[in-house]
Scaffold this active site. Structure first.
Site, PDB file in Angstrom:
ATOM      1  N   HIS A  16      -0.720  12.961  15.664  1.00  0.00           N
ATOM      2  CA  HIS A  16      -0.363  11.567  15.308  1.00  0.00           C
ATOM      3  C   HIS A  16       0.071  11.568  13.852  1.00  0.00           C
ATOM      4  O   HIS A  16      -0.758  11.672  12.949  1.00  0.00           O
ATOM      5  CB  HIS A  16      -1.574  10.641  15.496  1.00  0.00           C
ATOM      6  CG  HIS A  16      -1.272   9.202  15.202  1.00  0.00           C
ATOM      7  ND1 HIS A  16      -1.605   8.191  16.069  1.00  0.00           N
ATOM      8  CD2 HIS A  16      -0.674   8.594  14.150  1.00  0.00           C
ATOM      9  CE1 HIS A  16      -1.222   7.031  15.559  1.00  0.00           C
ATOM     10  NE2 HIS A  16      -0.662   7.247  14.368  1.00  0.00           N
ATOM     11  N   HIS A  18       3.046   9.953  10.830  1.00  0.00           N
ATOM     12  CA  HIS A  18       4.156   9.090  10.416  1.00  0.00           C
ATOM     13  C   HIS A  18       5.002   9.844   9.401  1.00  0.00           C
ATOM     14  O   HIS A  18       4.486  10.222   8.334  1.00  0.00           O
ATOM     15  CB  HIS A  18       3.634   7.802   9.778  1.00  0.00           C
ATOM     16  CG  HIS A  18       2.854   6.961  10.728  1.00  0.00           C
ATOM     17  ND1 HIS A  18       3.427   5.984  11.516  1.00  0.00           N
ATOM     18  CD2 HIS A  18       1.538   6.982  11.063  1.00  0.00           C
ATOM     19  CE1 HIS A  18       2.494   5.424  12.277  1.00  0.00           C
ATOM     20  NE2 HIS A  18       1.336   6.015  12.019  1.00  0.00           N
ATOM     21  N   LYS A 102       4.437   5.267  23.018  1.00  0.00           N
ATOM     22  CA  LYS A 102       3.424   4.637  22.166  1.00  0.00           C
ATOM     23  C   LYS A 102       3.320   3.152  22.453  1.00  0.00           C
ATOM     24  O   LYS A 102       4.323   2.436  22.417  1.00  0.00           O
ATOM     25  CB  LYS A 102       3.799   4.855  20.693  1.00  0.00           C
ATOM     26  CG  LYS A 102       2.887   4.155  19.688  1.00  0.00           C
ATOM     27  CD  LYS A 102       1.526   4.823  19.594  1.00  0.00           C
ATOM     28  CE  LYS A 102       0.572   4.001  18.730  1.00  0.00           C
ATOM     29  NZ  LYS A 102       0.189   4.661  17.513  1.00  0.00           N
ATOM     30  N   HIS A 139      -2.404   2.357  20.389  1.00  0.00           N
ATOM     31  CA  HIS A 139      -3.047   1.774  19.202  1.00  0.00           C
ATOM     32  C   HIS A 139      -4.035   0.739  19.736  1.00  0.00           C
ATOM     33  O   HIS A 139      -3.644  -0.347  20.174  1.00  0.00           O
ATOM     34  CB  HIS A 139      -2.015   1.124  18.264  1.00  0.00           C
ATOM     35  CG  HIS A 139      -2.654   0.582  17.021  1.00  0.00           C
ATOM     36  ND1 HIS A 139      -2.460   1.135  15.778  1.00  0.00           N
ATOM     37  CD2 HIS A 139      -3.515  -0.443  16.834  1.00  0.00           C
ATOM     38  CE1 HIS A 139      -3.189   0.469  14.886  1.00  0.00           C
ATOM     39  NE2 HIS A 139      -3.823  -0.495  15.503  1.00  0.00           N
ATOM     40  N   HIS A 177      -6.414   7.412  16.881  1.00  0.00           N
ATOM     41  CA  HIS A 177      -7.236   7.133  15.689  1.00  0.00           C
ATOM     42  C   HIS A 177      -8.450   6.255  15.977  1.00  0.00           C
ATOM     43  O   HIS A 177      -8.576   5.149  15.447  1.00  0.00           O
ATOM     44  CB  HIS A 177      -6.405   6.545  14.547  1.00  0.00           C
ATOM     45  CG  HIS A 177      -5.403   5.475  14.941  1.00  0.00           C
ATOM     46  ND1 HIS A 177      -5.725   4.395  15.703  1.00  0.00           N
ATOM     47  CD2 HIS A 177      -4.088   5.350  14.664  1.00  0.00           C
ATOM     48  CE1 HIS A 177      -4.650   3.651  15.872  1.00  0.00           C
ATOM     49  NE2 HIS A 177      -3.647   4.210  15.256  1.00  0.00           N
ATOM     50  N   ASP A 250      -2.753  10.581  11.485  1.00  0.00           N
ATOM     51  CA  ASP A 250      -2.239   9.249  11.149  1.00  0.00           C
ATOM     52  C   ASP A 250      -1.829   9.210   9.677  1.00  0.00           C
ATOM     53  O   ASP A 250      -1.880   8.151   9.047  1.00  0.00           O
ATOM     54  CB  ASP A 250      -3.260   8.153  11.466  1.00  0.00           C
ATOM     55  CG  ASP A 250      -2.605   6.782  11.567  1.00  0.00           C
ATOM     56  OD1 ASP A 250      -1.364   6.707  11.627  1.00  0.00           O
ATOM     57  OD2 ASP A 250      -3.344   5.776  11.566  1.00  0.00           O
TER      58      ASP A 250
HETATM   59  O1  DOR Z   1      -2.897   2.607   8.712  1.00  0.00           O
HETATM   60  C1  DOR Z   1      -1.941   2.651   9.462  1.00  0.00           C
HETATM   61  N1  DOR Z   1      -0.701   2.918   9.015  1.00  0.00           N
HETATM   62  N2  DOR Z   1      -2.147   2.402  10.758  1.00  0.00           N
HETATM   63  C2  DOR Z   1      -1.129   2.305  11.618  1.00  0.00           C
HETATM   64  O2  DOR Z   1      -1.379   2.058  12.775  1.00  0.00           O
HETATM   65  C3  DOR Z   1       0.271   2.390  11.145  1.00  0.00           C
HETATM   66  C4  DOR Z   1       0.371   3.156   9.920  1.00  0.00           C
HETATM   67  C5  DOR Z   1       1.719   3.028   9.232  1.00  0.00           C
HETATM   68  O3  DOR Z   1       2.742   3.116   9.911  1.00  0.00           O
HETATM   69  O4  DOR Z   1       1.742   2.863   8.020  1.00  0.00           O
HETATM   70 ZN    ZN Z   2      -0.353   5.663  13.086  1.00  0.00          ZN
END
Ligand code: DOR
Ligand code: ZN
Length: 348
Positions: A16, A18, A102, A139, A177, A250
């Site tokens: 997971h 970003h 997702k 989520h 998460h 995450d």
């Molecule tokens: O803390 C987070 N940041 N939780 C999420 O679900 C998304 C993520 C983000 O894209 O910044």
């Molecule tokens: Zn995330």
């Protein structure tokens, strides 16, 4: 068994992650690629990655942002909306490039506005995914105003996730998460079609770290860190070696200006120091022998992918100084501070 100062394991994956896009992508991608072979890439861009064509284009942008000499395999994910086309999902999965879909409840977190409000509308997609064996990454937070933010995960499990799973028993689901003991228990008891990812930061911080002695924006993420009893349940789950749990960092970069603000964004950036932090956590629990299951074995098994062939070695020595910030052309991104010395060095 690992010796107490060195541990060699199959190369980890991040289930997971970003990466964002553009300059941010270029700046943060090497932080993951230097340690991890593959990652499940979150699709919450603006606009979100909702179609196979968009996933292909994003995959190409990620590979072209990878510095020469580094290798990394992005595992792509489609962002589920109430309008997602069943045949597009099928084509995407059968291509081998897209590994999961997702589910963001609309409004639950960063760039989730196009997510799902009416769960009946996604039933045809879920049925096709169950037939294909394609995992749904969830989520797991309700977004109702009347539900306290610290209860949103537990309520989601009862009111949304459990009904979806009863209706679709063959659907493979990853609870993303998890932050609560209820999440850890539900994942453990859910059988082979259910698993949960656990982040690095939720193994380290509880809500006191976020709020006591002044608000710490770099510890704010969603789902928000809970009470200490929940952190302890997560540590027990992650370090148990149980196949129901694997690493999904995450890691979510935001520019410092967007975090250190009157309305700060959610996300902890942990790509840089995640493996050293995890080794420290597992070492403290006397569970280093289960680190490999969590970082490198349980994820591929759940996703039906081979374990990585390369190995990495972690060695325990003098504490490492990781950079406090990663620079991007638009400003800095603060690296998660675990507030403990990190003795475990990573060698690929
Ligand atoms: O803390 C987070 N940041 N939780 C999420 O679900 C998304 C993520 C983000 O894209 O910044
Ligand atoms: Zn995330």
């Amino acid at each position: 068994m690992p010796s107490n100062s060195s541990l060699t394991i199959q190369q980890p994956d991040d289930w997971h992650l970003h990466l964002r896009d553009g300059d941010m992508l270029k700046s943060v991608l090497p932080e993951t690629a230097k340690h991890f072979a593959r990652a499940i890439i979150m699709p919450n861009l603006i606009p979100p990655v909702t179609t196979f064509d968009m996933a292909k284009a994003y995959h190409a942008r990620i590979l072209s942002a990878l510095p020469a000499g580094m290798s990394f395999e992005p595992l792509m994910v489609l962002y589920l909306t109430e309008k997602t086309d069943v045949s597009d999902v099928e084509r995407a999965y059968q291509s081998g490039l897209v590994k999961a879909v997702k589910l963001y409840p609309a409004g639950a977190t960063t760039n989730s506005d196009s997510g799902v409000t009416d769960f009946d509308k996604i039933q045809p997609v879920l049925e096709k995914m169950a037939e294909l064996g394609m995992p749904l990454c969830v989520h797991g937070e309700v977004v109702k105003h009347e539900v306290d933010i610290f209860d949103r995960e537990a309520v989601f499990i009862d009111k949304v996730l459990d009904p979806i799973r009863r209706r679709n028993p063959e659907l493979k689901v990853v609870m993303e998460h998890i932050t609560t003991k209820q999440g850890a228990e539900y994942a453990r008891e859910g059988g082979d079609n259910l698993a949960a990812t656990i982040t690095t930061h939720h193994l380290v911080i509880n809500r006191n770290h976020l709020l006591v002695g002044g608000i710490k924006p770099h510890y704010y993420c969603l789902p928000v860190a809970k009470r200490e009893e929940h952190r302890l349940a997560l540590v027990e789950a992650a370090t148990s070696g149980n196949t129901s749990y694997f690493l999904g960092t995450d890691s979510a970069p935001h520019l410092d200006g967007a975090k250190e603000s009157a309305c700060g964004c959610a996300g902890c950036f942990t790509a840089t120091n995640t493996l050293s932090i995890l080794a420290e956590v597992f070492d403290k629990e006397d569970k280093l022998e289960n680190l490999e299951a969590f970082t490198s074995l349980n994820g591929p098994t759940f996703y039906g992918l081979p374990v990585n062939s390369k190995k990495i070695t972690l060695t325990k020595a003098e504490p490492i100084e990781y950079p406090a910030k990663i620079e991007t052309p638009d400003g800095d991104v603060t690296v998660f501070d675990p507030q403990m010395p990190l003795h475990w060095h990573v060698k690929i």
